[in-house]
Design a protein around this motif. Sequence first.
Motif, mmCIF file in Angstrom:
data_model
loop_
_atom_site.group_PDB
_atom_site.id
_atom_site.type_symbol
_atom_site.label_atom_id
_atom_site.label_comp_id
_atom_site.label_asym_id
_atom_site.label_seq_id
_atom_site.Cartn_x
_atom_site.Cartn_y
_atom_site.Cartn_z
ATOM 1 N N GLY A 1 -0.507 6.123 3.495
ATOM 2 C CA GLY A 1 -0.549 7.065 2.389
ATOM 3 C C GLY A 1 -1.853 7.128 1.635
ATOM 4 N N CYS A 2 -2.858 6.338 2.021
ATOM 5 C CA CYS A 2 -4.150 6.393 1.339
ATOM 6 C C CYS A 2 -4.829 7.720 1.661
ATOM 7 N N THR A 3 -5.476 8.308 0.680
ATOM 8 C CA THR A 3 -6.126 9.605 0.874
ATOM 9 C C THR A 3 -7.627 9.481 1.087
ATOM 10 N N ILE B 1 0.836 -1.197 0.000
ATOM 11 C CA ILE B 1 0.000 0.000 0.000
ATOM 12 C C ILE B 1 0.873 1.250 0.000
ATOM 13 N N ARG B 2 1.940 1.232 0.795
ATOM 14 C CA ARG B 2 2.842 2.387 0.851
ATOM 15 C C ARG B 2 3.502 2.636 -0.513
ATOM 16 N N SER C 1 0.909 3.994 -2.897
ATOM 17 C CA SER C 1 0.584 5.364 -2.503
ATOM 18 C C SER C 1 1.674 6.330 -2.950
ATOM 19 N N GLU D 1 -5.122 9.854 -6.483
ATOM 20 C CA GLU D 1 -5.597 9.562 -5.147
ATOM 21 C C GLU D 1 -5.722 8.049 -4.960
ATOM 22 N N ILE D 2 -5.579 7.615 -3.697
ATOM 23 C CA ILE D 2 -5.659 6.200 -3.363
ATOM 24 C C ILE D 2 -6.857 5.979 -2.444
#
Length: 638
Positions: free
Chosen positions: A602-604, A570-571, A574, A583-584
Amino acid sequence: MLFRTNALDDRVGKTLVDNLYTNPGSLTAGAANGIIAALVAATYAANPVIWNVAILLSLIGVARVAMAYGLPRLQVRDTRWLELLYELGAFSFTATVGVFAALTIWYEIPLIAQMLMLCFAIGYGAGMATRNAGRPVISVTGMVLTFTPICVALWSTGDLAARTLAVAILICFLGMVSISMQIFRTLRDSIGAAETSARLAEKMQQLARTDVVTGLHNRAGLNHYLVDHLSRRRDETRTALFWFDLDRFKEVNDALGHQIGDRVLNEVAQRLRSQAKVHSVIGRFGGDEFILACDVRDRREVETIALALLAEVTRPMRLDEDRLEISCSMGVAILPDDGPDLESVMQGADLALYHAKVNGRNQVSFYDPSMSRDLVRRREIEAELRVALQRDELSIFFQPIVDLATGRIRAFEALVRWFHPEKGELRPDEFIPVAEETGAIITLGNWITAQAAKAAAAWPDDVTVAVNLSPLQLKAPGAALGILNALREARLPPHRLELEITETVLLDHSQQTEDFMAELSAAGVKFALDDFGTGYSSLGYLNKYPFGKIKVDRSFVSGPNVGKKSDAIIRAVSGIAASLDMEIVAEGLETIEQVDAVKAAGCTLGQGYYFSRAVPDYLAAMLLAQERDATEPNRAAG
């Protein structure tokens, strides 16, 4: 030269012989008349020679009739033997008739008796000319044996009238020979024409049942030969039906051309022939589908054959400079285990093939009764789904997508719900796949987009709506125009619509997909890459297509494999998204711990039950209103 025969003449003669023994009525009538005439004429002469010949004639006549009726019942099949027996009887009878008529003249029995035998003999000889015209040697020889003794006897009397009759009989003989040969030629030409027509019909029928590309049976030929094969099957024998489908064969045609595609099909056909058991029925059912049927001992043998066929068909092939690896899905059903007749077994194999493709392709699937139950269920859903669209049984629910930094709703994802009046709520995973299989997804998808756009038009301008797209929708003619029309009717600006596309849509590298996305992107519609990380994830998609958002699949958030690796992934995603100004979205968020974890990674944006389940449009509007009401006092206080 007159009686030289060829193969066609022999077949004409065979037809005559068959007719003689299958329809002996005229032979019986002729023999009966001859016996009666001879016995009556003999009563006029107190001559033992004439009586002996009359008895001999009667015995020959009876023997001929007995053979005509008896030999077919004995099932004698040798045509040449039947013909020889017929010739022996015919020549014996005609010779005896001729000799008997000559003796009536020689011994000068009463004139009326002579007339009786002469009339019968001449009539019988003339009748032979037509009755046996199919075999001129029988016709002419019979007349010679009948007429010669009579003419000799008439000429030997020295009487002018008698000699004139002898000459007349000779002229009659020549005329009857001509008539006999004319009839023979007509018969020969007719039979030859009939045989030619039959051969052409058989050839046309064979062509109609043969696939021109592979030389195998086509669909019509398959049905014919499968029925024939099964009709000869013994009760204790099982018949296995293997149904093949080449995976993604369309890509071969599109990339390499139809000529290479045809060569691939032909190579597959040759491989099936090489692996098939003796007396197997093999055919191309259509497109890239093949069927093979053969008798088997048990299910274990079926499994062995299936694996061998799959291995042979999927073995890499080289065509010119191209090395191709073709995968194949196979469905198998067994008669009578999986059905009592051909139709049910073919349906079973087709269902098994469907399951093989659904379960990942390039594998063998055996029919199971549960597949039929699933089919019935799918057909019910298909029929009811079309009615549901007309009766407004479907509804659109909206699940919020929340900004993780501010907690505000940035968008809603439109999700379809079906509330059946009898069965209650049906899950999307029950009817969406059916809609995709039947093509109803196009109508359903357009309806969802239109309804979602209408609902979103009443929301604040900064809130967007996300709609999932099926691969079939993208490839439907005028798909982009249909979406733009829906936005226009709802009066929703294009930038407030976001279309979610899964990675599988992009696998075929279709020009239609590129054109679709380019046209809508130019109009302002946004795109999100959905379920990222679950399939053939490729960073190339992010560079090639106009995606503004990536949705990380819920398996990275709440699945059994959540941990350091999933967090690292995920990082990484992101970081890439941030550098690309994308955007994530983290899906499937259910707890505050998960929210904090994806936010830290880092997900928005976030989506899941933690924030809200999917709700009807009026509740979605209420959530937005409550959110706006809550923020207004804060702004006023500030």
